[in-house]
Design a protein around this motif. Structure first.
Motif, short mmCIF file in Angstrom:
data_model
loop_
_atom_site.label_atom_id
_atom_site.label_comp_id
_atom_site.label_asym_id
_atom_site.label_seq_id
_atom_site.Cartn_x
_atom_site.Cartn_y
_atom_site.Cartn_z
N LEU A 108 -4.48 -39.85 -5.99
CA LEU A 108 -5.62 -39.71 -5.08
C LEU A 108 -5.49 -40.66 -3.89
N ARG A 109 -5.02 -41.86 -4.16
CA ARG A 109 -4.81 -42.83 -3.06
C ARG A 109 -3.85 -42.26 -2.03
N SER A 110 -2.76 -41.65 -2.50
CA SER A 110 -1.77 -41.08 -1.59
C SER A 110 -2.40 -39.97 -0.75
N PHE A 111 -3.23 -39.15 -1.38
CA PHE A 111 -3.89 -38.04 -0.69
C PHE A 111 -4.81 -38.57 0.41
N ALA A 171 2.67 -33.33 -9.64
CA ALA A 171 1.74 -34.25 -10.28
C ALA A 171 0.69 -34.75 -9.28
N TYR A 172 1.11 -35.07 -8.05
CA TYR A 172 0.19 -35.53 -7.01
C TYR A 172 -0.83 -34.44 -6.68
N LEU A 173 -0.35 -33.22 -6.49
CA LEU A 173 -1.25 -32.11 -6.15
C LEU A 173 -2.20 -31.80 -7.31
N ARG A 174 -1.69 -31.91 -8.52
CA ARG A 174 -2.52 -31.63 -9.69
C ARG A 174 -3.68 -32.65 -9.79
N ASP A 175 -3.40 -33.91 -9.47
CA ASP A 175 -4.44 -34.95 -9.51
C ASP A 175 -5.54 -34.66 -8.50
N VAL A 176 -5.14 -34.24 -7.29
CA VAL A 176 -6.13 -33.95 -6.25
C VAL A 176 -6.96 -32.73 -6.64
N ARG A 177 -6.31 -31.71 -7.19
CA ARG A 177 -7.05 -30.50 -7.59
C ARG A 177 -8.00 -30.77 -8.76
N LYS A 178 -7.65 -31.72 -9.61
CA LYS A 178 -8.55 -32.11 -10.69
C LYS A 178 -9.85 -32.70 -10.12
N LEU A 179 -9.70 -33.54 -9.10
CA LEU A 179 -10.88 -34.13 -8.46
C LEU A 179 -11.72 -33.03 -7.81
N ALA A 180 -11.07 -32.11 -7.10
CA ALA A 180 -11.77 -31.02 -6.43
C ALA A 180 -12.52 -30.15 -7.43
N ALA A 181 -11.87 -29.85 -8.56
CA ALA A 181 -12.50 -29.01 -9.59
C ALA A 181 -13.69 -29.73 -10.23
N TYR A 182 -13.58 -31.05 -10.36
CA TYR A 182 -14.68 -31.83 -10.94
C TYR A 182 -15.89 -31.86 -10.01
N LEU A 183 -15.63 -32.01 -8.70
CA LEU A 183 -16.73 -32.17 -7.74
C LEU A 183 -17.35 -30.84 -7.29
N ALA A 184 -16.61 -29.74 -7.39
CA ALA A 184 -17.10 -28.44 -6.89
C ALA A 184 -18.46 -28.05 -7.45
N PRO A 185 -18.67 -28.11 -8.78
CA PRO A 185 -19.98 -27.72 -9.29
C PRO A 185 -21.09 -28.72 -8.97
N ILE A 186 -20.69 -29.93 -8.59
CA ILE A 186 -21.68 -30.97 -8.28
C ILE A 186 -22.07 -30.94 -6.81
#
Length: 302
Positions: free
Chosen positions: A80-83, A26-41
């Motif tokens: 994300l805070r943990s990351f 779950a922790y890794l999935r949250d971080v990857r969601k952020l990365a996927a959101y920011l990549a095209p931006i």
């Protein structure tokens, strides 16, 4: 994007934090969601050292616009805070971009409660001609008459009962003890159960001091108490979501409706913070509003 740091974070969660597989993913999935959101931006090679608070806020705003519940948003922010805490601690970045971000307001769900009439309907479905029925009546009276949690009920010991002064010694969350007053009916049915039913059961050694036992002489499980409550409510034709905790909620609500002091109710329920107890004032206001709608003469003329 950031895959090396994410993998390093995953190793940290497994080895140093000892997280379970579910929490780890779950922790890794949250971080990857952020990365996927920011990549095209920002682009695939955007360095973590350049990440700002505004990027995290934009991501959370996007989750909100998609209709993601506040509780899920808060859980995601926690991951994300943990990351970023890990990255700061390990020297990958100098400043945590989530430091000043507040968790989304989740609100508090008002629990289902039972009216006194509904409680009586449930009690009427209980068969007092059987040993289990006598035990069940004593348990229900304790749940409603003392506002106990189901775990407190199943862990109640014979040495915790002080009938002479009308109190029970209860072990709540964090193994904290408190003295709780119980009503006369609760003690009356408890006495009937102890004298006519429990005294006839061959008790297992490990359950000698427990008040409520199953038919085999062992301690009663929380699941069984849950099943008993659901079954009796169904027989009474009550369609609300009923659990042992519903009786605790009803205990608190009825006290506050009757004018009980909030601090006193907090003490009886064993709440660490009075903010937890304050949810019952909202229930009380809902009850008062209903009374106005039902009984105010202007409403009756409509």
């Amino acid at each position: 994007m950031w895959e090396k740091e994410i993998q390093s974070f995953g190793n940290y969660l497994k080895i140093e934090r000892g997280l379970s597989g579910h929490s780890h993913e779950a922790y890794l999935r949250d971080v990857r969601k952020l990365a996927a959101y920011l990549a095209p931006i920002l682009g695939e090679k955007w360095p973590l050292t350049d990440l700002k608070e505004e990027h995290i806020l934009s991501f959370l705003k996007d989750l909100h616009s998609l209709g993601i519940e506040a509780s899920t948003q808060a859980r995601c922010l926690s991951g994300l805070r943990s990351f970023f805490h890990y990255l700061t601690f390990d020297g990958h970045i100098e400043q945590d971009p989530t430091w000043h971000i507040k968790s989304p307001q989740q609100g508090r769900k008002l629990p289902d409660t039972l009216s006194l009439d509904e409680i009586n309907q449930i009690l009427e479905q209980n068969d007092m001609s059987t040993p289990e029925g006598v035990r069940n009546r004593a348990m229900l009276e304790m749940l409603y008459g003392a506002g106990m949690r189901v775990s407190e009920l199943t862990q109640l010991k014979l040495t915790d009962v002080y009938e002479d002064i009308g109190f029970l010694k209860v072990r709540g969350k964090g193994d904290k003890e408190r003295l709780v007053p119980a009503g006369k009916d609760a003690f009356r049915y408890l006495k009937i159960y102890l004298e006519s039913v429990r005294s006839q059961i061959p008790v297992k050694k490990e359950a000698l001091n427990y008040v409520f036992l199953n038919r085999r002489g062992g301690s009663l499980s929380r699941v069984m108490v849950f099943i008993i409550c659901k079954d009796l409510a169904a027989k009474a034709g009550i369609t609300k979501s009923i659990s042992p905790h519903t009786f605790r909620h009803s205990f608190a609500t009825h006290l506050i409706e009757g004018g009980a002091d909030l601090r006193a109710v907090q003490e009886m329920l064993g709440h660490e913070s009075i903010l937890t107890t304050e949810i019952y004032t909202h229930l009380d206001r809902a009850y008062l509003s209903q009374m106005v709608r039902d009984f105010h003469p202007l409403n009756k003329r409509m």
